[in-house]
Design a protein around this motif. Sequence first.
Motif, PDB file in Angstrom:
ATOM      1  N   GLU A  59       0.798  -1.174  -0.165  1.00  0.00           N
ATOM      2  CA  GLU A  59      -0.024  -0.014  -0.125  1.00  0.00           C
ATOM      3  C   GLU A  59       0.899   1.181   0.051  1.00  0.00           C
ATOM      4  O   GLU A  59       1.742   1.287   0.668  1.00  0.00           O
ATOM      5  N   VAL A  60       0.657   2.031  -1.100  1.00  0.00           N
ATOM      6  CA  VAL A  60       1.577   3.260  -1.128  1.00  0.00           C
ATOM      7  C   VAL A  60       0.923   4.573  -0.736  1.00  0.00           C
ATOM      8  O   VAL A  60       1.840   5.296  -0.262  1.00  0.00           O
ATOM      9  N   GLY A  61      -0.107   4.734  -0.812  1.00  0.00           N
ATOM     10  CA  GLY A  61      -0.744   5.958  -0.165  1.00  0.00           C
ATOM     11  C   GLY A  61      -2.353   6.087  -0.679  1.00  0.00           C
ATOM     12  O   GLY A  61      -2.748   5.133  -1.266  1.00  0.00           O
ATOM     13  N   ALA A  62      -2.951   7.292  -0.566  1.00  0.00           N
ATOM     14  CA  ALA A  62      -4.188   7.550  -0.627  1.00  0.00           C
ATOM     15  C   ALA A  62      -4.194   7.774  -2.451  1.00  0.00           C
ATOM     16  O   ALA A  62      -3.605   8.441  -2.853  1.00  0.00           O
ATOM     17  N   ALA A  63      -5.217   7.065  -2.974  1.00  0.00           N
ATOM     18  CA  ALA A  63      -5.541   7.566  -4.460  1.00  0.00           C
ATOM     19  C   ALA A  63      -5.993   8.815  -4.678  1.00  0.00           C
ATOM     20  O   ALA A  63      -5.289   9.500  -5.541  1.00  0.00           O
ATOM     21  N   ALA A  64      -6.616   9.596  -3.527  1.00  0.00           N
ATOM     22  CA  ALA A  64      -6.915  11.039  -3.790  1.00  0.00           C
ATOM     23  C   ALA A  64      -5.591  11.714  -4.018  1.00  0.00           C
ATOM     24  O   ALA A  64      -5.881  13.046  -4.479  1.00  0.00           O
ATOM     25  N   ASP A  65      -4.415  11.306  -3.535  1.00  0.00           N
ATOM     26  CA  ASP A  65      -3.098  12.178  -3.639  1.00  0.00           C
ATOM     27  C   ASP A  65      -2.697  11.937  -5.196  1.00  0.00           C
ATOM     28  O   ASP A  65      -1.494  12.990  -5.201  1.00  0.00           O
ATOM     29  N   VAL A  66      -3.397  11.283  -6.004  1.00  0.00           N
ATOM     30  CA  VAL A  66      -2.737  11.325  -7.377  1.00  0.00           C
ATOM     31  C   VAL A  66      -3.741  11.902  -8.281  1.00  0.00           C
ATOM     32  O   VAL A  66      -4.719  11.429  -8.482  1.00  0.00           O
ATOM     33  N   PRO A  67      -3.283  13.113  -8.699  1.00  0.00           N
ATOM     34  CA  PRO A  67      -4.218  14.221  -9.682  1.00  0.00           C
ATOM     35  C   PRO A  67      -4.341  13.447 -10.850  1.00  0.00           C
ATOM     36  O   PRO A  67      -3.452  12.824 -11.351  1.00  0.00           O
ATOM     37  N   VAL A  68      -5.612  13.644 -11.527  1.00  0.00           N
ATOM     38  CA  VAL A  68      -5.999  13.206 -12.898  1.00  0.00           C
ATOM     39  C   VAL A  68      -4.902  13.933 -13.963  1.00  0.00           C
ATOM     40  O   VAL A  68      -5.133  15.070 -13.513  1.00  0.00           O
ATOM     41  N   GLY A  69      -4.253  13.288 -14.561  1.00  0.00           N
ATOM     42  CA  GLY A  69      -3.391  14.080 -15.819  1.00  0.00           C
ATOM     43  C   GLY A  69      -2.056  14.052 -15.111  1.00  0.00           C
ATOM     44  O   GLY A  69      -1.061  14.527 -15.764  1.00  0.00           O
ATOM     45  N   GLY A  70      -1.754  13.674 -13.829  1.00  0.00           N
ATOM     46  CA  GLY A  70      -0.545  13.802 -13.224  1.00  0.00           C
ATOM     47  C   GLY A  70      -0.176  12.398 -12.458  1.00  0.00           C
ATOM     48  O   GLY A  70      -0.402  11.529 -12.862  1.00  0.00           O
ATOM     49  N   GLY A  71       0.596  12.856 -11.334  1.00  0.00           N
ATOM     50  CA  GLY A  71       1.015  11.605 -10.706  1.00  0.00           C
ATOM     51  C   GLY A  71       1.751  12.047  -9.400  1.00  0.00           C
ATOM     52  O   GLY A  71       1.749  13.226  -9.287  1.00  0.00           O
ATOM     53  N   LYS A  72       2.031  10.995  -8.519  1.00  0.00           N
ATOM     54  CA  LYS A  72       2.851  11.348  -7.329  1.00  0.00           C
ATOM     55  C   LYS A  72       3.931  10.146  -7.073  1.00  0.00           C
ATOM     56  O   LYS A  72       3.751   8.950  -7.462  1.00  0.00           O
ATOM     57  N   VAL A  73       5.142  10.746  -6.659  1.00  0.00           N
ATOM     58  CA  VAL A  73       6.421   9.813  -6.358  1.00  0.00           C
ATOM     59  C   VAL A  73       6.008   9.444  -4.928  1.00  0.00           C
ATOM     60  O   VAL A  73       5.993  10.360  -4.041  1.00  0.00           O
ATOM     61  N   PHE A  74       6.176   8.221  -4.675  1.00  0.00           N
ATOM     62  CA  PHE A  74       5.940   7.625  -3.346  1.00  0.00           C
ATOM     63  C   PHE A  74       7.437   7.188  -2.940  1.00  0.00           C
ATOM     64  O   PHE A  74       7.886   5.886  -3.378  1.00  0.00           O
TER      65      PHE A  74
END
Length: 152
Positions: A59-74
Amino acid sequence: MSEAAEMSTTSRRTLLCCGAAVLAGGSALGVAGCSSSSSGSTTTDGAGSAPSKSAAPVEVGAAADVPVGGGKVFRDQLVVVTQPTAGQYKAFSARCTHAGCIVDQVKDNQIQCPCHGSRFSVTDGSVQDGPAPKPLPSYPVSAENGRLVVQK
């Protein structure tokens, strides 16, 4: 094959890895990890797909933290998750295929590496700008109860 000829075909990485293991009192386990052969259970298909070795889901984090059209580095999990379109998540290794640096951001539809300027597609991890020689390895990812779960 002569020793000199054999050494010239050994990759620098293999030589450094094995040499360090031997100098450090290298146990059989340390030297076993320095194989230059391509056989084994953790292989990739060269197109950036995930290794075939199965591991426990992470489990890396909340889906809500990843914006549509973007992303997030965990960073702690060495994973970058993108959301190219609403509800479509993609996960990739956060380790750049050029020099092993950790990518630091997702911007302008690209996963960006700060070390040498490599850029990767948020959709499939393919190289958009070098010097990276190959795509980021991809991992299966799902959103479960609002949390992102990656199979590394």
